[in-house]
Scaffold this motif. Structure first.
Motif, PDB file in Angstrom:
ATOM      1  N   LEU A 216       0.695  -0.766  -0.037  1.00 13.91           N
ATOM      2  CA  LEU A 216       0.178  -0.314  -0.124  1.00 13.91           C
ATOM      3  C   LEU A 216       0.848   0.915   0.323  1.00 13.91           C
ATOM      4  CD1 LEU A 216      -3.216  -1.204   2.523  1.00 13.91           C
ATOM      5  CD2 LEU A 216      -3.187  -0.216   0.090  1.00 13.91           C
ATOM      6  N   ASP A 217       1.339   1.441   0.471  1.00 13.86           N
ATOM      7  CA  ASP A 217       3.020   2.285   0.913  1.00 13.86           C
ATOM      8  C   ASP A 217       3.210   2.797  -0.757  1.00 13.86           C
ATOM      9  OD1 ASP A 217       2.871   3.136   3.541  1.00 13.86           O
ATOM     10  OD2 ASP A 217       4.016   1.763   4.213  1.00 13.86           O
ATOM     11  N   TYR A 218       3.779   0.984  -0.969  1.00 16.82           N
ATOM     12  CA  TYR A 218       4.893   1.296  -2.836  1.00 16.82           C
ATOM     13  C   TYR A 218       3.731   2.236  -3.629  1.00 16.82           C
ATOM     14  CZ  TYR A 218       6.397  -0.482  -7.068  1.00 16.82           C
ATOM     15  OH  TYR A 218       6.785  -0.555  -8.361  1.00 16.82           O
ATOM     16  N   TRP A 219       2.246   2.089  -3.623  1.00 16.73           N
ATOM     17  CA  TRP A 219       1.619   1.998  -4.236  1.00 16.73           C
ATOM     18  C   TRP A 219       0.589   3.971  -4.527  1.00 16.73           C
ATOM     19  CZ3 TRP A 219      -4.448  -0.527  -4.223  1.00 16.73           C
ATOM     20  CH2 TRP A 219      -4.878   0.097  -5.518  1.00 16.73           C
ATOM     21  N   ALA A 220       0.451   3.255  -3.050  1.00 10.43           N
ATOM     22  CA  ALA A 220       0.511   5.999  -3.008  1.00 10.43           C
ATOM     23  C   ALA A 220       1.386   6.611  -3.434  1.00 10.43           C
ATOM     24  CB  ALA A 220       0.186   5.706  -1.349  1.00 10.43           C
ATOM     25  N   THR A 225      -1.223   8.961  -4.710  1.00 11.31           N
ATOM     26  CA  THR A 225      -2.094   9.020  -4.429  1.00 11.31           C
ATOM     27  C   THR A 225      -2.698   8.357  -3.132  1.00 11.31           C
ATOM     28  OG1 THR A 225      -3.568   7.646  -6.702  1.00 11.31           O
ATOM     29  CG2 THR A 225      -4.495   7.294  -4.666  1.00 11.31           C
ATOM     30  N   PRO A 226      -3.176   9.275  -2.296  1.00  9.32           N
ATOM     31  CA  PRO A 226      -3.356   9.284  -0.521  1.00  9.32           C
ATOM     32  C   PRO A 226      -3.444   7.899  -0.095  1.00  9.32           C
ATOM     33  CG  PRO A 226      -5.042  11.114  -2.195  1.00  9.32           C
ATOM     34  CD  PRO A 226      -4.639  10.948  -2.488  1.00  9.32           C
ATOM     35  N   ARG A 227      -2.564   7.225   0.402  1.00  5.50           N
ATOM     36  CA  ARG A 227      -2.563   5.928   1.188  1.00  5.50           C
ATOM     37  C   ARG A 227      -4.124   5.758   1.856  1.00  5.50           C
ATOM     38  NH1 ARG A 227      -1.672   2.436   5.714  1.00  5.50           N
ATOM     39  NH2 ARG A 227      -0.647   1.116   5.313  1.00  5.50           N
ATOM     40  N   ILE A 258      -4.297  -6.008  -4.500  1.00 12.48           N
ATOM     41  CA  ILE A 258      -3.753  -4.647  -4.443  1.00 12.48           C
ATOM     42  C   ILE A 258      -2.185  -4.963  -5.357  1.00 12.48           C
ATOM     43  CG2 ILE A 258      -1.613  -3.242  -3.197  1.00 12.48           C
ATOM     44  CD1 ILE A 258      -2.641  -4.430  -0.929  1.00 12.48           C
ATOM     45  N   TRP A 259      -1.899  -5.659  -5.547  1.00 18.73           N
ATOM     46  CA  TRP A 259      -0.765  -6.241  -6.670  1.00 18.73           C
ATOM     47  C   TRP A 259      -1.665  -5.528  -8.351  1.00 18.73           C
ATOM     48  CZ3 TRP A 259       3.704  -5.077  -6.621  1.00 18.73           C
ATOM     49  CH2 TRP A 259       5.099  -5.709  -7.641  1.00 18.73           C
ATOM     50  N   GLU A 260      -2.931  -6.261  -8.119  1.00 22.02           N
ATOM     51  CA  GLU A 260      -3.596  -5.569  -9.309  1.00 22.02           C
ATOM     52  C   GLU A 260      -3.627  -4.055  -9.655  1.00 22.02           C
ATOM     53  OE1 GLU A 260      -8.134  -6.132 -10.866  1.00 22.02           O
ATOM     54  OE2 GLU A 260      -7.346  -8.484 -10.270  1.00 22.02           O
ATOM     55  N   GLY A 261      -4.138  -3.486  -8.718  1.00 27.09           N
ATOM     56  CA  GLY A 261      -4.435  -2.002  -8.508  1.00 27.09           C
ATOM     57  C   GLY A 261      -3.266  -1.391  -9.013  1.00 27.09           C
ATOM     58  N   ILE A 262      -2.192  -2.024  -8.109  1.00 25.03           N
ATOM     59  CA  ILE A 262      -0.631  -1.336  -8.966  1.00 25.03           C
ATOM     60  C   ILE A 262      -0.186  -1.560  -9.950  1.00 25.03           C
ATOM     61  CG2 ILE A 262       1.573  -1.548  -8.714  1.00 25.03           C
ATOM     62  CD1 ILE A 262       1.419  -2.403  -5.475  1.00 25.03           C
ATOM     63  N   ASN A 263      -0.264  -3.173 -11.233  1.00 25.38           N
ATOM     64  CA  ASN A 263      -0.800  -3.212 -12.136  1.00 25.38           C
ATOM     65  C   ASN A 263      -1.554  -2.143 -13.098  1.00 25.38           C
ATOM     66  OD1 ASN A 263       1.933  -5.124 -11.795  1.00 25.38           O
ATOM     67  ND2 ASN A 263       0.506  -6.492 -11.742  1.00 25.38           N
ATOM     68  N   LYS A 264      -2.339  -1.875 -12.552  1.00 23.51           N
ATOM     69  CA  LYS A 264      -3.337  -1.672 -14.148  1.00 23.51           C
ATOM     70  C   LYS A 264      -2.838   0.443 -13.764  1.00 23.51           C
ATOM     71  CE  LYS A 264      -7.007  -3.750 -12.521  1.00 23.51           C
ATOM     72  NZ  LYS A 264      -9.158  -3.350 -12.401  1.00 23.51           N
TER      73      LYS A 264
END
Length: 277
Positions: A216-220, A225-227, A258-264
């Protein structure tokens, strides 16, 4: 019509079989009422049935009914909608002459409902066959479904049977387009949504959630995007109020989501980069 026949007709009419997810089911509330049993005892009997979890999910659908209370308050009373197979398993434990009479009446009601479902106009049936899903689309679905089986640590054959039972098809490789849409909806629910009965049970410790929070930290950071917003989105998809309700068994599901969201998001970033050149 003689008195005996008239009496039997009245009995049949109170056996209420309804349609739920394109299959006939009967409520545990109806069963309790007609077999003259306390509903909480019927629920206990259902919960104590020693059957596989996948079979339980297919044949005992958890639901609720609103019960009025004092001062206009409403409380939720749990119940189950049972398929013919689920009802038959439960009714095995009901003995006596009267119980046998009601078992027959319930099965007759199921028979009548299922007979109606078999009456399909030829033109409609032909249209359904015409819209058969493309083999590559089904293959794509199978790939995602096999991934779900991996997360659940079940065999492909077990997962395949569970999906077929839920969407009411004999073979997923013969699905039409509408059935494929239903299959994807069900699979997405299985991949990410935590069943209500599992929320908060054997919940994760802080250590169990380290990978989830790290991603989540990585994605934010990468997605700018706000965590807090990302976390709320993940919990909403999984049906959780917070990650404190996440059972240990669903950590791989959360990581996958979460990984799916990061990839998208990464795909969108790459597309923007290409458009800027």
């Amino acid at each position: 019509m003689n008195k005996k026949a008239s009496k039997n007709k009245v009995v049949k009419d109170v056996v209420e079989v309804i349609m739920e997810n394109n299959q006939p089911v009967v409520s545990s509330l109806v069963v309790a009422e007609l077999f003259k049993k306390r509903h909480d005892n019927v629920l206990q009997s259902i919960n104590e049935l020693e059957i596989p979890d996948d079979y339980r999910v297919l044949n005992f659908q958890a639901t609720f009914r609103d019960v009025p209370g004092p001062n206009g308050a409403i409380r939720k009373e749990p119940a189950f909608n049972m398929t013919r197979d689920g009802f038959s398993l439960l009714a095995m434990g009901f003995t006596g002459k009267k119980a046998m009479e009601w078992k027959i009446k319930f099965l007759e009601a199921f028979n009548a409902m299922e007979a109606k479902l078999k009456i399909v106009p030829p033109q409609v049936e032909a249209n359904i066959r015409f819209k058969k899903a493309k083999p590559e689309a089904v293959k794509s679905f199978e790939g995602a479904a096999r991934y779900w089986c991996y997360l659940e640590n079940i065999s492909w054959e077990q997962g395949k049977r569970q999906i077929e039972g839920e969407i009411r098809v004999s073979d997923i490789y013969e699905m039409d387009k509408l059935a494929l849409d239903s299959a994807w909806t069900y699979l997405n629910m299985c991949l990410y949504a935590v069943p209500p009965k599992m929320r908060g049970v054997n919940a994760c410790s802080a250590k169990d959630l380290e990978t989830v929070h790290g991603l989540l930290d990585y994605w934010a950071y990468c997605g700018n995007t706000p965590r807090k917003k990302l976390l709320a989105s993940i919990c909403k998809v999984m049906g959780l109020k917070s990650l404190k309700e996440l059972p240990k068994s669903h950590v791989p599901h959360a990581i996958s989501l979460i990984w799916e969201g990061i990839n998208k998001h990464s795909g969108k970033v790459d597309a923007l980069k290409e458009a800027s050149h």
